[in-house]
Enzyme design. Structure first.
Site: not given
Ligand code: SAM
Ligand code: SF4
Ligand code: DTB
Length: 329
Positions: A57, A61, A64, A101, A132, A264
């Protein structure tokens, strides 16, 4: 006035802060009273997650595993074929999930990728499941197309407070997120939006995140509260954890400020004791992700969750004997 009718969108930071500062028992009593006025207290909705496109990606973030900018070891996968998605959704339905989802590690979907996701939405809906998706940022036109396909919910989290946001993500702004949520709302798709706790944020950031969510023009239909799953190779690995009591307090404040939203208890359950989860349900959480995998990390296995539900006398909305009383999905 009953607790049921109080839907406010003008919460001040002071008011939310005062909720956090209540004695624990008073806070939980208040949250549970509001919960009971709006929901069956022994019903928990279950959703199952599937990562339809994993890793690589372009966003940064800090929490992530899927960011190309982080060093987490994950197996990258291109967009899954439709047949595999249908297979996974069929199993999820057999296991009792009411919603499926699908998450993709994109900054935003291209129109070509959206065509493929739309095929997935149509097929999963055809199995009798709610749908979802979480695909990153969306344009107005893309949300309209998803609505037309019959999508039930779009997940897009605010993640943290506007004040702390820049410490966690630099490649898209807090306002970008609000804009996507507006497109989703305007297209009349149910909004699923929440955040992550335990990212090193201060108490004032938790107050501010919940204020942002509660003061949206309409409360999100579903509010996922994630506890950070610490993944090696991500900048947030090694961050001081949020204690269970502070996490439970945050769930209670979400319940009080958004009385009719489904809250949730989202990522992080694999690291929580049964007792912590029980207190989260008492504080007003009424949905979980079910199945031994979230997107790239572990979730409690089904067996464990079934035992936990049994010990707590909790039913899920797909439980045939209780279905008539389950008013939400
Ligand atoms: N890429 C898209 C986005 O960021 O909108 C969708 C997938 S992203 C993985 C969805 C959500 O998962 C993120 O916004 C975050 O809130 C949550 N998330 C991701 N990694 C996480 C982690 N290590 N621990 C807790 N929540 C996490
Ligand atoms: Fe990409 Fe992870 Fe951020 Fe979603 S949360 S935009 S998958 S880096
Ligand atoms: C949400 O708020 N939590 C889910 C879902 N929406 C997409 C994602 C949790 C991801 C946890 C880390 C992982 O498994 O990669």
């Amino acid at each position: 006035m009953s607790d049921k009718s109080i839907l406010r969108h003008d919460w001040s930071k002071q008011e939310i802060s005062a909720l956090f500062d209540l004695p624990f028992n008073d806070l939980l009593f208040r949250a549970q009273s509001i919960h009971r006025a709006n929901f069956d207290p022994n019903q928990v909705q279950i959703s199952t997650l599937l990562s339809i496109k994993t890793g690589a990606c372009p966003e940064d973030c800090g929490y992530c595993s899927q960011s190309a900018k982080n060093d987490a070891e994950i197996e990258r996968e291109r967009l899954l074929p439709l047949e595999e998605v249908i297979e996974k959704a069929t199993v999820a339905k057999e296991n009792g999930a009411s919603r499926f989802c699908m998450g993709a590690a994109w900054r935003n979907p291209t129109d070509k990728n959206l065509d493929k996701v739309i095929d997935m939405v149509v097929a999963v809906k055809g199995l009798g499941l709610e749908t979802c998706v979480t695909l990153g940022m969306l344009t107005d036109e893309q949300t309209r197309r998803l609505k037309k396909a019959g999508l039930d919910y779009y997940n897009h989290n605010l993640d943290t407070s506007p004040e702390y946001y820049g410490d966690i993500i630099t490649t898209r702004t807090f306002q970008d997120r609000l804009d996507t949520l507006k497109h989703v709302r305007d297209a009349d798709i149910n909004v699923c939006s929440g955040g992550i706790l335990g990212m090193g944020e201060k108490q004032t950031d938790r107050v501010s995140l919940l204020q942002q969510l509660a003061n949206l023009p309409k409360h999100p239909d579903s509010v996922p509260i994630n506890m950070l799953v610490q993944v090696e190779g991500t900048p947030l690995h090694g961050t001081e954890e949020i204690g269970p009591l502070d996490f439970i307090r945050s769930i209670a404040v979400a319940r009080i400020t958004m009385p009719e939203s489904v809250v949730r208890l989202s990522a992080g359950r694999a690291e929580m004791s049964d007792e912590t989860q029980a207190l989260c349900f008492l504080a007003g959480a009424n949905s979980i992700f079910y199945g031994d995998r979230l997107l790239t990390t572990d979730n409690p296995d089904e067996n464990h969750d079934q035992q936990l539900f049994k010990k707590l006398g909790i039913n899920n909305c797909e439980d045939r004997s209780r279905q008539a009383t389950c008013a939400y999905g």
